[in-house]
Design a protein around this motif. Structure first.
Motif, PDB file in Angstrom:
ATOM      1  N   LEU A  66       1.520  -3.147   4.801  1.00  0.00           N
ATOM      2  CA  LEU A  66       0.433  -2.080   5.053  1.00  0.00           C
ATOM      3  C   LEU A  66      -0.263  -1.771   6.362  1.00  0.00           C
ATOM      4  N   LEU A  67      -0.524  -3.081   6.925  1.00  0.00           N
ATOM      5  CA  LEU A  67      -1.018  -3.028   8.421  1.00  0.00           C
ATOM      6  C   LEU A  67       0.133  -2.562   9.267  1.00  0.00           C
ATOM      7  N   LYS A  68       1.328  -2.882   9.236  1.00  0.00           N
ATOM      8  CA  LYS A  68       2.203  -2.453   9.953  1.00  0.00           C
ATOM      9  C   LYS A  68       2.356  -0.968  10.015  1.00  0.00           C
ATOM     10  N   GLU A  69       2.248  -0.443   8.691  1.00  0.00           N
ATOM     11  CA  GLU A  69       2.188   1.170   8.565  1.00  0.00           C
ATOM     12  C   GLU A  69       0.954   1.644   9.323  1.00  0.00           C
ATOM     13  N   ILE A  70      -0.061   1.223   9.254  1.00  0.00           N
ATOM     14  CA  ILE A  70      -1.030   1.722   9.711  1.00  0.00           C
ATOM     15  C   ILE A  70      -0.930   1.748  11.454  1.00  0.00           C
ATOM     16  N   ILE A  71      -0.430   0.467  12.140  1.00  0.00           N
ATOM     17  CA  ILE A  71      -0.165   0.446  13.327  1.00  0.00           C
ATOM     18  C   ILE A  71       0.783   1.556  13.731  1.00  0.00           C
ATOM     19  N   HIS A  72       1.778   1.668  13.162  1.00  0.00           N
ATOM     20  CA  HIS A  72       2.913   2.578  13.567  1.00  0.00           C
ATOM     21  C   HIS A  72       2.261   3.955  13.325  1.00  0.00           C
TER      22      HIS A  72
END
Length: 117
Positions: A66-72
């Motif tokens: 989820l955090l990777k999706e936010i960063i992306h």
């Protein structure tokens, strides 16, 4: 999310978003939000807010994904991300994901640079 229900924060400004992760039984197992940061002295800063993964689903990679999706997503709108946390478990989670600890900043404990050096 009382702020959302009341209309105080509906994540509708440029670069803002609200995420929900649902499990196999269609139950909400994780949430996270991204806002334009109201506390930062710099422009183009996003704030990760309301990041939560249900206890029974932690340590399964859901939060990291989820955090990777936010960063992306944030790369399209911001130069950096900030957040505030006061728990040791969350501090370690964010630091393992590339956030750097910040000291002496109002309502900011961690920052993640989205600019490539």
């Amino acid at each position: 999310m009382a702020e959302y229900k009341s209309g105080q924060n509906v994540f509708n400004k440029t670069g803002e978003r609200l995420w929900g992760v649902y499990g196999e039984q269609n139950e909400l197992i994780a949430v996270a939000a991204l806002n334009q940061d109201p506390y930062s002295k710099c422009a183009n800063v996003g704030r990760v807010r309301r990041f939560y993964v249900s206890a029974q689903f932690r340590r399964k990679g859901i939060g990291k994904r989820l955090l990777k999706e936010i960063i992306h997503y944030a790369e399209n709108y911001y130069d950096s991300l900030v957040l505030y946390t006061d728990t040791e478990e969350a501090k370690l989670f964010y630091e393992r994901t590339g956030f750097k600890r910040v000291y002496n900043q109002y309502k900011i404990t961690h920052e993640y640079s989205l600019k490539s050096v």
